[in-house]
Design a protein around this motif. Structure first.
Motif, PDB file in Angstrom:
ATOM      1  N   VAL A  96       5.741  37.619  59.789  1.00 15.04           N
ATOM      2  CA  VAL A  96       5.048  38.259  58.673  1.00 15.04           C
ATOM      3  C   VAL A  96       4.385  37.195  57.806  1.00 15.04           C
ATOM      4  O   VAL A  96       3.280  37.377  57.294  1.00 15.04           O
ATOM      5  N   SER A 152       6.502  41.386  52.756  1.00 12.68           N
ATOM      6  CA  SER A 152       6.986  40.215  53.488  1.00 12.68           C
ATOM      7  C   SER A 152       8.273  39.662  52.878  1.00 12.68           C
ATOM      8  O   SER A 152       9.065  39.038  53.555  1.00 12.68           O
ATOM      9  N   TRP A 194       7.262  46.949  58.168  1.00  9.76           N
ATOM     10  CA  TRP A 194       6.152  46.665  59.082  1.00  9.76           C
ATOM     11  C   TRP A 194       5.120  47.772  59.054  1.00  9.76           C
ATOM     12  O   TRP A 194       3.932  47.521  59.248  1.00  9.76           O
ATOM     13  N   GLU A 232      10.569  37.309  59.567  1.00 10.09           N
ATOM     14  CA  GLU A 232       9.930  36.733  58.379  1.00 10.09           C
ATOM     15  C   GLU A 232       8.861  35.706  58.739  1.00 10.09           C
ATOM     16  O   GLU A 232       7.823  35.622  58.091  1.00 10.09           O
ATOM     17  N   LEU A 249       3.064  46.984  56.192  1.00 11.93           N
ATOM     18  CA  LEU A 249       2.159  45.865  56.480  1.00 11.93           C
ATOM     19  C   LEU A 249       0.928  46.349  57.236  1.00 11.93           C
ATOM     20  O   LEU A 249      -0.195  45.938  56.960  1.00 11.93           O
TER      21      LEU A 249
END
Lengths: 193, 302
Positions: free
Chosen positions: B177, B128, B43, B174, B46
């Protein structure tokens, strides 16, 4: 008298600080206005399907793009309203300073003759009170003008309308910088020399 | 640090009621800290990827704007009032030559911003797909190690569906994301279309004939299609880019995707506005997802 004059000078210093804040807000409001008007400018082009070129083959692009632009415009209006609130807080603060100033004279045991007396390069105390009121009024009227300019800006304004509104915003016709400057020159005459 | 995790691991989880899931044995207790580390890691990748996207996209927009301005100035040159400069020999030709060089320069810069965006989206997709945490080697071995790649087909890597922290299972992470990644994938595909169009305004002017080099089905740089395939923007059958579409819309069956050879300033303005608008990206929803995640994983990511 001297003590009284010092008190007024303090008030004028606060006015000066608030006016600096006013200038910052003015440039913020202008850039928000320009931002909003450039979105409004584009809307007409975006409404015409034939302007989409290759993007025309993307299903729903026109509606989505227009929707996004209206959203951005709405946000821009919101931020202008926030800025206007801050302008208003300055007007309120000017009003309080002017009121405090006139109470300063009314409360004391100073005679009318003393109030109108000019000592050396200092202005008279009555003048000090009047100038505070003048500065307050200028900004109050300017605030009202800005409010109505901001609320007249909408998505269906023409380019000409927007140009006029923008010019009014830039000009700040109710605030005479010359007059304000000469008031400060008088109140702080001793500092200049 | 370990104790709260360990104690929560022993609590019976409602998601663990499924009898087919592996028993919450020692391996599950060991799985959890490893999975938590991995989730936090992914994360934060991300988040930084998202920020990199926005800076690449905004650079790209600046280059695109400069490119369009240079192009339009060049086009309007014959009618431009040059004032005192009018008398200078070949002034218009020289100005156009310069502007053409500028266009080439901005084309290169635009392409490189696009490459950056492709790289960012690849990273997002990679992160992801790396949410799961697999047991490495034999579960029976005394030394249990974890990896984000599956070694054993029977291990789904989701710890049997138990919550990784307090609420969310791997598949819930999941899903969130995926929601974010989809936005960026769609936006990349749309921006690619604009890049294709803008790059071709230059080529047309130089070559001066209508070759369809601008086809969106041509690779913009060597290896682009490999990248797009990894991101999932390439058709499995034709190995050509998928038609651009918007979030919650189907792709158009009659997708033309062929340059319409029109270069009006209005069309170019629509392209630039579309670039700016990020129509597929819902920044509020993204912020919401990240704050949900931060609360769940108990780490401030930004």
């Amino acid at each position: 008298m001297e003590a009284m004059m010092k008190k007024f000078q303090q008030k004028y210093r606060r006015i000066r600080d608030e006016m600096d804040r006013w200038d910052e807000l003015q440039s913020r409001l202008l850039s928000q206005f320009v931002n909003a008007s450039s979105i409004i400018d584009r809307l007409e082009v975006l409404r015409d399907t034939k302007n989409y070129g290759i993007l025309g083959s993307v299903d729903g692009i026109k509606e989505t793009l227009l929707g996004k632009q209206m959203e951005a415009l709405e946000m821009s209006f919101c931020s202008m309203k926030m800025t206007m609130k801050e302008f208003h807080s300055i007007v309120i603060s000017f009003e309080k300073i002017a009121r405090d100033g006139s109470q300063l004279l009314r409360g004391g045991t100073i005679s009318t003759a003393q109030k109108q007396l000019r000592i050396g390069i200092w202005p008279s105390l009555t003048e000090c009170v009047d100038h505070l009121q003048t500065i307050h009024e200028m900004h109050q009227f300017e605030y009202l003008l800005k409010s109505s300019i901001v609320s007249s800006l909408s998505w269906n304004c023409s380019g000409i309308d927007i140009g006029v509104l923008r010019q009014l915003l830039v000009d700040q016709p109710n605030i005479s910088t010359h007059e304000v400057q000469s008031i400060f020159d008088i109140v702080f005459a001793e500092e200049i020399s | 640090m370990e104790s709260p995790h360990a104690s929560s691991a022993e609590k019976p989880s409602p998601r663990n009621a499924n009898p087919s899931s592996p028993s919450p044995s020692p391996s599950s207790r060991l799985w959890r800290p490893a999975a938590q580390r991995n989730i936090r890691n992914q994360w934060s990748k991300l988040l930084s990827g998202k920020d990199r996207w926005f800076s690449a996209a905004s650079e790209g927009r600046n280059h695109a704007t400069s490119l369009v301005n240079a192009y339009l100035s060049c086009r309007y040159m014959p009618h431009m009032d040059l004032g005192v400069l009018k008398g200078m020999p070949r002034i218009r030709e020289k100005a156009c030559e310069k502007l053409t060089l500028k266009q080439e320069l901005y084309c290169g810069k635009l392409l490189s911003s696009y490459k950056d965006m492709v790289a960012v989206v690849s990273d997002l997709v990679k992160a992801s797909k790396s949410m799961r945490c697999f047991i490495k080697g034999s579960a029976a071995s005394s030394l249990i190690q974890f990896s984000d790649t599956s070694g054993d087909m029977s291990d789904p890597g989701d710890g049997g569906g138990i919550p990784v922290f307090t609420h969310f299972s791997i598949s819930e992470f999941e899903n969130l994301v995926q929601e974010i990644v989809e936005m960026f994938e769609l936006e990349l595909s749309l921006k690619r279309l604009i890049v294709v169009e803008l790059l071709s305004i230059n080529e047309k002017e130089v070559i001066g004939e209508q070759i369809d080099v601008s086809s969106w089905q041509t690779e913009l740089y060597l290896g682009e299609f490999d990248n797009l395939q990894m991101i999932g923007l390439l058709s499995e059958e034709s190995f050509l880019p998928l038609p651009s579409r918007l979030k919650d819309r189907n792709s158009n069956d009659n997708f033309i995707g062929r340059s319409c050879h029109q270069r009006s300033s209005e069309i170019l303005q629509v392209y630039l506005t579309t670039w700016l608008a990020d129509v597929n990206i819902d920044v509020n929803r993204i912020a919401e997802i990240f704050s949900i995640i931060e609360e769940e994983i108990q780490v401030k990511l930004s």
